[in-house]
Design a protein around this motif. Structure first.
Motif, PDB file in Angstrom:
ATOM      1  N   ILE A  55     -38.098 -48.569  76.092  1.00 50.98           N
ATOM      2  CA  ILE A  55     -38.073 -47.453  77.035  1.00 50.98           C
ATOM      3  C   ILE A  55     -37.216 -47.835  78.235  1.00 50.98           C
ATOM      4  N   PHE A  78     -41.917 -54.568  79.396  1.00 49.55           N
ATOM      5  CA  PHE A  78     -40.810 -55.371  79.911  1.00 49.55           C
ATOM      6  C   PHE A  78     -39.572 -54.508  80.150  1.00 49.55           C
ATOM      7  N   LEU A  82     -39.561 -51.403  80.747  1.00 52.31           N
ATOM      8  CA  LEU A  82     -39.875 -50.522  81.872  1.00 52.31           C
ATOM      9  C   LEU A  82     -39.561 -51.218  83.197  1.00 52.31           C
ATOM     10  N   MET A  83     -39.961 -52.506  83.300  1.00 52.97           N
ATOM     11  CA  MET A  83     -39.687 -53.254  84.528  1.00 52.97           C
ATOM     12  C   MET A  83     -38.183 -53.402  84.746  1.00 52.97           C
ATOM     13  N   TYR A 120     -36.276 -50.699  86.756  1.00 52.13           N
ATOM     14  CA  TYR A 120     -36.324 -50.669  88.218  1.00 52.13           C
ATOM     15  C   TYR A 120     -35.571 -51.831  88.820  1.00 52.13           C
ATOM     16  N   ILE A 121     -35.490 -52.940  88.064  1.00 52.01           N
ATOM     17  CA  ILE A 121     -34.670 -54.053  88.536  1.00 52.01           C
ATOM     18  C   ILE A 121     -33.211 -53.600  88.579  1.00 52.01           C
ATOM     19  N   ASN A 172     -32.530 -51.140  91.502  1.00 49.52           N
ATOM     20  CA  ASN A 172     -32.403 -51.778  92.806  1.00 49.52           C
ATOM     21  C   ASN A 172     -31.139 -52.626  92.907  1.00 49.52           C
ATOM     22  N   LEU A 173     -30.600 -53.045  91.751  1.00 48.51           N
ATOM     23  CA  LEU A 173     -29.312 -53.739  91.780  1.00 48.51           C
ATOM     24  C   LEU A 173     -28.232 -52.822  92.339  1.00 48.51           C
ATOM     25  N   VAL A 175     -28.699 -50.372  94.434  1.00 49.80           N
ATOM     26  CA  VAL A 175     -28.937 -50.238  95.872  1.00 49.80           C
ATOM     27  C   VAL A 175     -28.406 -51.472  96.596  1.00 49.80           C
ATOM     28  N   PHE A 176     -28.647 -52.631  95.978  1.00 53.99           N
ATOM     29  CA  PHE A 176     -28.163 -53.881  96.579  1.00 53.99           C
ATOM     30  C   PHE A 176     -26.638 -53.857  96.705  1.00 53.99           C
ATOM     31  N   PHE A 187     -35.078 -41.624  80.317  1.00 56.51           N
ATOM     32  CA  PHE A 187     -36.424 -41.234  79.892  1.00 56.51           C
ATOM     33  C   PHE A 187     -36.374 -39.993  79.000  1.00 56.51           C
TER      34      PHE A 187
END
Lengths: 387, 318
Positions: A120, A181, A183-184, A187-188, A191-192, A194-195, A311
């Motif tokens: 996913i 895993f 799924l996590m 979001y990593i 945020n990359l 955004v970074f 999704f």
């Protein structure tokens, strides 16, 4: 000695009798439920199709009920959704533009799902692909086009592929739960972006507004018939995957691993390698979708490059039974609905969020109706009849 | 010291909505249902809780409405996955799309029909739901601020988590629920009624998620309606379930850790640790991914997802 033995015997007998009597009571108390679910004989293809169509009709009717509750005429609203998606060549182009990333990433996740690898993480894989491709767009934007666009596509595939490989490696090695895993990892990846947007890739000319610079025209994907050329890639991919899954050794291996990993192992297949290869491909295809969205539609690396498409792709792939043709049809319907609903805001003042509500209502119905393809309800047989 | 105290207070406030979502999801997953609709159920609760507070002007009804809305969303999920045996992941994602859409849709509908284009919850409701003020206790020098100064959601959240922990670990029905989550066929053979218990857990869990949503829309947004108030908290809650290793009691502390992650960027001076904001936002997911990997390396049965989670149970296919 003898005495104790016989004593034991009677003990056992007694407890046996007791057990029997308890079972008697239980049997009389616990009747078969009035309605129960039983497996249905395999339906023919036409029957399945008829059932699917009627479920779609019921779903649309349920959506109509929602529209009716808002005080609008459902027929009018549905008509305006359809006309909103098709009324002009511009509208149709916009519909296809929505469809491109959805179709590609649905095809991507379908590979993993066929293997029963619950990926996913399409959202993250789209983003990773877009990030990798954007490196070339931002730093080598003046390369000759014939080199630059293939390089970006390759980078997108590698980026998404890596994002798909990571959970596969851990699944192979430690049996790490891939659903959670991946799924996590979504979001990593998010945020990359955004970074990068706030730091290394911040646009110096944005006047403090956080964004990544717009791609130079050389990077932007060309158009064919008014729509960015991503649609050709998407169509070619659908045909390729149809052949790949149905006619190639790889496709066969994927479906065997999906049915039973131990059978595949026993047949001499290298299951671990198949999982790695397929997840790279699955993630890579999603990564290509990210590249195409960034270079063909957004012309920049936006935080919303995936924007929930990853999704939705899971839902599309599942509803289409993982078949490329089905995915093509379902992703087209989704795109029509979401483009058509954007018109409702301007025409009727209905918020665009209505598209999500409508989508949800329709999906709930379709998902519920899937049940009747494999199962049916059976009533309890009348008293006295043997079962 | 004051700086530190206000940090602790902010951590607890930031962690509370996540705590509700997490406890709700743990109750779901313990019964064998991986419900990815937490974000949607929280959004439904956010909308219902806010609108009840706005229209009815009653704080208790606001909380009750958010519970019912979350539970209603969960009921759709339960019907589709338990009775109709639809794929849990797909139904969960659909519930998220539906819930977030419905919440925002209703919000905008109310906004366009409001007097001056804002929706504001009446003062008396906000005061009732706002910070606690216990004569004598709240005024204590340090303990007053750390222990007795929060809004009632904070205490409600801790209470719900403890009750949920007790329910799952110590009651007979909780034992049955855990059996269903690990192996529904065996539980069924042992005479446990699988479907009704799954329904109960999913619906109650969804209701608890809904209260978390009300926190986001009422407290976090200060009583003024804003779209997307839940904004990803539901997904953080799904991550926290793993961090708390499916234990509601551990989720209390875990939610404050995650709450700390979400506000660290405002409290850690950039001159000491020059980490970008995105790094702090990434932390919950990064840590969760690590924990997931470590737990799988150690192969610990106790700290991992219930074995039957994500798979629907069909009793005629044992």
């Amino acid at each position: 000695m003898k005495c104790s033995q016989s004593l034991k015997y009677t003990d056992a007998q007694q407890s046996q009798q007791a057990a029997v009597s308890i079972m008697d009571i239980k049997a009389s108390e616990r009747k078969e439920p009035l309605i129960r679910i039983v497996k249905r004989n395999e339906l023919s293809r036409t029957q399945v199709l008829a059932l699917r169509l009627s479920s779609a009709v019921m779903a649309v009717a349920a959506g109509g009920l929602f529209i009716l509750m808002l005080g609008f005429n459902p027929f009018m609203i549905y008509a305006s959704i359809v006309s909103g998606a098709f009324r002009s060549s511009v509208a149709l182009q916009a519909t296809i533009k929505i469809m491109i990333p959805l179709l590609i990433s649905s095809l991507g996740v379908s590979l993993a799902f066929k293997m029963k690898f619950w990926n996913i993480g399409a959202e993250g894989q789209i983003i990773a692909g877009a990030i990798f491709a954007s490196y070339f767009a931002l730093y080598h934007g003046l390369w000759p086009r014939q080199a630059l666009i293939p390089a970006m596509l390759a980078a997108g595939i590698v980026g998404g592929g890596i994002w798909g490989l990571i959970p596969a490696i851990f699944k192979n090695k430690f049996n790490t739960n891939e659903t959670l895993f991946t799924l996590m990892l979504n979001y990593i990846a998010l945020n990359l972006i955004v970074f990068l947007r706030d730091g290394p890739w911040a646009d110096p000319e944005s006047g403090g507004f956080p964004k990544i610079a717009r791609f130079v025209p050389n990077v932007q994907l060309p158009k064919l018939f008014g729509v960015q050329i991503g649609w050709i890639f998407a169509l070619a991919l659908a045909v390729f995957l149809h052949v790949y899954m149905k006619r190639s050794k790889h496709g066969y291996e994927i479906s065997v691993v999906g049915e039973s990993a131990s059978t595949a192992e026993y047949a001499g297949m290298n299951v671990r390698w198949i999982v790695l290869r397929t997840m790279f491909l699955s993630g890579g295809i999603c990564g290509a979708a990210g590249m195409i969205q960034a270079a063909g539609s957004d012309y920049t690396l936006a935080q919303s490059v995936a924007g929930g498409v990853g999704f939705t792709a899971i839902i599309v792939a599942w509803l289409a039974d993982l078949s490329p043709l089905g995915i093509f049809i379902v992703s087209f319907l989704f795109s029509v609905l979401s483009k058509g609903c954007s018109v409702m805001q301007s025409t009727y003042g209905i918020s665009t969020y209505s598209s999500n509500v409508l989508q949800g209502v329709i999906l709930f119905f379709v998902l519920g109706c899937e049940f009747f393809i494999r199962h049916r309800f059976a009533l309890r047989a009348p008293e006295g009849e043997a079962h | 010291m004051d700086y530190f105290l206000s940090f602790i207070a902010a951590v607890i406030l930031a962690g509370t909505p996540i705590l509700f979502g997490t406890v709700g999801e743990i109750i779901n997953e313990k019964a064998g249902n991986l419900n990815l609709g937490v974000e949607g159920m929280m959004a439904l609760g956010a909308c219902a809780g806010f609108m009840a507070g706005y229209l009815l002007g009653n704080p208790a009804l606001a909380i009750a409405a958010s519970f019912l809305a979350g539970a209603a969303g969960a009921l759709i999920y339960a019907v589709l996955t338990v009775t109709f045996m639809a794929n849990q992941t797909v139904v969960g994602l659909t519930l998220t799309i539906f819930g977030v859409g419905f919440s925002n849709f209703t919000g905008e509908y109310m906004l366009t029909h409001s007097a001056n284009n804002t929706l504001k919850i009446p003062e008396n409701v906000m005061r009732a739901l706002g910070g606690l003020n216990i004569q004598g206790l709240s005024a204590l020098p340090i303990a007053g601020k750390i222990l007795f100064s929060y809004n009632i959601f904070v205490y409600l959240g801790i209470a719900v988590a403890i009750i949920a922990g007790y329910y799952l670990k110590r009651t007979k029905i909780g034992l049955s629920v855990r059996a269903i989550g690990e192996n529904p066929a065996a539980a069924d053979a042992a005479g446990i009624k699988v479907a009704p218990l799954k329904y109960l857990n999913i619906v109650v869990g969804g209701g608890i998620c809904g209260i978390g949503g009300a926190y986001a829309s009422i407290i976090t947004c200060g009583g003024v309606w804003m779209s997307n108030s839940v904004n990803g908290l539901g997904w953080i809650a799904v991550a926290l379930v793993i961090f708390a290793s499916w234990n509601p009691i551990k989720a209390i502390l875990g939610s404050y850790v995650f709450g700390a992650f979400s506000i660290l960027k405002y409290y850690v001076p950039k001159s000491y640790i020059p980490a970008p904001n995105a790094f702090y936002d990434m932390l919950p997911f990064l840590v969760t991914a690590l924990i997931l990997v470590i737990a799988s390396i150690r192969d610990s049965k106790e700290n991992s997802q219930p074995a039957g989670c994500g798979i629907n149970y069909f009793r005629e296919e044992r």
